[in-house]
Design a protein around this motif. Sequence first.
Motif, PDB file in Angstrom:
ATOM      1  N   PRO A 195       0.823  -1.209   0.000  1.00 51.15           N
ATOM      2  CA  PRO A 195       0.000   0.000   0.000  1.00 51.15           C
ATOM      3  C   PRO A 195       0.861   1.266   0.000  1.00 51.15           C
ATOM      4  O   PRO A 195       1.996   1.243   0.490  1.00 51.15           O
ATOM      5  N   ARG A 196       0.316   2.331  -0.527  1.00 53.49           N
ATOM      6  CA  ARG A 196       0.925   3.668  -0.487  1.00 53.49           C
ATOM      7  C   ARG A 196       2.324   3.745  -1.086  1.00 53.49           C
ATOM      8  O   ARG A 196       3.143   4.547  -0.684  1.00 53.49           O
ATOM      9  N   GLY A 197       2.625   2.883  -2.059  1.00 46.42           N
ATOM     10  CA  GLY A 197       3.894   3.004  -2.766  1.00 46.42           C
ATOM     11  C   GLY A 197       5.108   2.589  -1.964  1.00 46.42           C
ATOM     12  O   GLY A 197       6.243   2.916  -2.323  1.00 46.42           O
ATOM     13  N   ASN A 198       4.889   1.863  -0.855  1.00 43.71           N
ATOM     14  CA  ASN A 198       6.028   1.376  -0.068  1.00 43.71           C
ATOM     15  C   ASN A 198       6.737   0.246  -0.806  1.00 43.71           C
ATOM     16  O   ASN A 198       6.138  -0.445  -1.626  1.00 43.71           O
ATOM     17  N   VAL A 199       8.030   0.070  -0.471  1.00 48.62           N
ATOM     18  CA  VAL A 199       8.809  -1.024  -1.027  1.00 48.62           C
ATOM     19  C   VAL A 199       9.450  -1.772   0.139  1.00 48.62           C
ATOM     20  O   VAL A 199      10.026  -1.143   1.031  1.00 48.62           O
ATOM     21  N   ALA A 200       9.343  -3.112   0.141  1.00 51.10           N
ATOM     22  CA  ALA A 200       9.969  -3.897   1.199  1.00 51.10           C
ATOM     23  C   ALA A 200      11.135  -4.695   0.625  1.00 51.10           C
ATOM     24  O   ALA A 200      11.032  -5.266  -0.457  1.00 51.10           O
ATOM     25  N   VAL A 201      12.236  -4.719   1.362  1.00 50.59           N
ATOM     26  CA  VAL A 201      13.387  -5.543   0.981  1.00 50.59           C
ATOM     27  C   VAL A 201      13.626  -6.531   2.117  1.00 50.59           C
ATOM     28  O   VAL A 201      13.731  -6.124   3.276  1.00 50.59           O
ATOM     29  N   SER A 202      13.669  -7.826   1.793  1.00 47.44           N
ATOM     30  CA  SER A 202      13.921  -8.849   2.811  1.00 47.44           C
ATOM     31  C   SER A 202      15.098  -9.692   2.335  1.00 47.44           C
ATOM     32  O   SER A 202      15.184 -10.024   1.155  1.00 47.44           O
ATOM     33  N   VAL A 203      15.984 -10.040   3.273  1.00 48.04           N
ATOM     34  CA  VAL A 203      17.210 -10.721   2.868  1.00 48.04           C
ATOM     35  C   VAL A 203      17.214 -12.156   3.385  1.00 48.04           C
ATOM     36  O   VAL A 203      16.934 -12.411   4.558  1.00 48.04           O
ATOM     37  N   THR A 204      17.534 -13.093   2.480  1.00 47.96           N
ATOM     38  CA  THR A 204      17.563 -14.511   2.818  1.00 47.96           C
ATOM     39  C   THR A 204      18.996 -14.988   3.053  1.00 47.96           C
ATOM     40  O   THR A 204      19.236 -15.871   3.854  1.00 47.96           O
ATOM     41  N   GLU A 205      19.938 -14.400   2.304  1.00 48.89           N
ATOM     42  CA  GLU A 205      21.350 -14.780   2.470  1.00 48.89           C
ATOM     43  C   GLU A 205      22.213 -13.534   2.415  1.00 48.89           C
ATOM     44  O   GLU A 205      21.954 -12.642   1.616  1.00 48.89           O
ATOM     45  N   HIS A 206      23.267 -13.531   3.227  1.00 51.80           N
ATOM     46  CA  HIS A 206      24.230 -12.432   3.225  1.00 51.80           C
ATOM     47  C   HIS A 206      23.546 -11.082   3.488  1.00 51.80           C
ATOM     48  O   HIS A 206      22.771 -10.987   4.426  1.00 51.80           O
ATOM     49  N   ALA A 207      23.775 -10.130   2.584  1.00 51.02           N
ATOM     50  CA  ALA A 207      23.269  -8.793   2.887  1.00 51.02           C
ATOM     51  C   ALA A 207      23.071  -7.986   1.603  1.00 51.02           C
ATOM     52  O   ALA A 207      23.576  -8.351   0.543  1.00 51.02           O
ATOM     53  N   VAL A 208      22.315  -6.906   1.713  1.00 48.76           N
ATOM     54  CA  VAL A 208      22.185  -5.957   0.593  1.00 48.76           C
ATOM     55  C   VAL A 208      22.326  -4.548   1.159  1.00 48.76           C
ATOM     56  O   VAL A 208      22.164  -4.314   2.358  1.00 48.76           O
ATOM     57  N   ARG A 209      22.621  -3.627   0.262  1.00 46.74           N
ATOM     58  CA  ARG A 209      22.646  -2.226   0.637  1.00 46.74           C
ATOM     59  C   ARG A 209      21.440  -1.548  -0.017  1.00 46.74           C
ATOM     60  O   ARG A 209      21.199  -1.742  -1.215  1.00 46.74           O
ATOM     61  N   VAL A 210      20.683  -0.788   0.747  1.00 49.19           N
ATOM     62  CA  VAL A 210      19.496  -0.120   0.221  1.00 49.19           C
ATOM     63  C   VAL A 210      19.733   1.385   0.220  1.00 49.19           C
ATOM     64  O   VAL A 210      20.032   1.971   1.261  1.00 49.19           O
ATOM     65  N   ARG A 211      19.617   1.980  -0.950  1.00 49.84           N
ATOM     66  CA  ARG A 211      19.783   3.432  -1.075  1.00 49.84           C
ATOM     67  C   ARG A 211      18.496   4.047  -1.612  1.00 49.84           C
ATOM     68  O   ARG A 211      18.153   3.838  -2.777  1.00 49.84           O
ATOM     69  N   PRO A 212      17.784   4.766  -0.795  1.00 44.88           N
ATOM     70  CA  PRO A 212      16.577   5.430  -1.292  1.00 44.88           C
ATOM     71  C   PRO A 212      16.944   6.540  -2.268  1.00 44.88           C
ATOM     72  O   PRO A 212      18.091   6.992  -2.281  1.00 44.88           O
TER      73      PRO A 212
END
Lengths: 327, 171
Positions: A195-212
């Motif tokens: 809803p409302r244009g949200n974005v979810a990032v979920s990590v299963t292995e290791h890691a990610v970097r999130v830059r808005p």
Amino acid sequence: MSLDAHDRKHPSKALSDEALAWIVRLYSGEASKADWMDFGVWRARSAAHEAAAAEAESLWSDASELYRDPATGLIRPGRRKSVVSRRAVITGLAGIGVGTAGLWAAGAFRSLSADQTTSVAEIRAVPLADGSVVTLNAMSAIDIDYSPAARRIALMEGQAFFEVAPDASRPFEVKVRGNIVSALGTAFDVNSNLPRGNVAVSVTEHAVRVRPPGLSLSNDGIVVSRDEGVVVAADGAIGPVTRQDGAAASAWRTGTYVVEGRPLEEVVAALGVYRRGWIVIHDQGLKSLNVNAVLDLRASDVLETLARGLPIRIFEMSPLLTVISRA
Amino acid sequence: MRNLNHWLADIYRRHHGDLVRFAARLVGNRDGGEEVVQNTYLRLAGRSADAVLIEHPKTYIFAAARNAAIDFTAQQNAEWLYRVDFEDIDALAQGEDPSRAFHHRQRIVRLAVLLNELPTACQTVFLLNKVEGRKHREIARRLGISVSMVEKHIMRALVHCRDLMRDDGEF
């Protein structure tokens, strides 16, 4: 014909009067989508309500081809011989109809421009040239842009799970609504079905970097690690990093939807890509209802299953419109 | 039979003038009104005596005249009633039952006649909203009446048509 026979054949006049009053209001030229939803809920109250609504609707639609004969002043059947160009007639379902057409138009455009798309209730794994695999959830679309320097994927719509083949010389980035999610050697899920244009990032292995979007170059965003998740709002605000089971977040890949402590509107958005048409939550307050559930995404009665554990009722208004209201 | 003839004669004496005026309003002119009322008498005279044991003769004869006026209007609009328009062809090509369009138009004929019974202001408001697609607010401004009066007119037209459409096929 006796009066009794009439009473049996038709809904009561009191109920029918209510249905006619609805018609008057709905075609006032100023009815909102909420009014239509209310009418839908009203008519679903009982078989007699539905019969009264149907009678009122057919009366209204039958009265469409009438005109006043200028010679006699009489109302006559048929269409006036186009004296004036007829204005666009107030169409009952304008709100819903236009909205739906808009949605589908957007979908059609998307599938023409995107490299890979999925349709309603379709899940597909897309192997990429470097050995990485993207799994698309239903109603999703990606663009693939691989170059010697970088691997870039744009998630244009929907949800996808990324399993990234290691290659230190070519960073793997997912762009979603202006956010850049960079893999740090990894498997992760990106979901824009929120809803409302949200974005979810979920990590299963290791890691990610999130830059808005809109961050200065010196700001690297945040790092999200295994079994963590984060939600980025449409305005780029990053929510808190929370613990969440990475396997649960990507369980949709096997047709299971696992949801823990999420609002109903998010659940409805996730289920919506598995069926044609719309699911509408009638009551604003219901949207934030807390939901814990494990659901079979492929089951046709998944909404009914959901309703069994929640204070909600499901109305199938038409093959394309389902309304959820308070029980 | 003697009873029935007496009954019709009584109706004629008491109500003939009103009946013709009523029918003329429904079909548009005095000649048409006369014809409709003659048809009404003919139809009633053809019935067996015990079929016409009627509690409210006046109500009954006016309802019968209304139905005769609907038949009269259907005849006058026979061309329209049986015509297949270009816009119908798609539906027919998709296997839609052609008799449905015909029944739909028969209902439109009936509605046209029923609406003619109503006061002109009520008719005008209803047509502006339903057929021309004008908003209540717009109609109110144009006719110099309140929005709630617009709603009352439309409601009255719908209730009137609903009540009389329910009587469909009684005569």
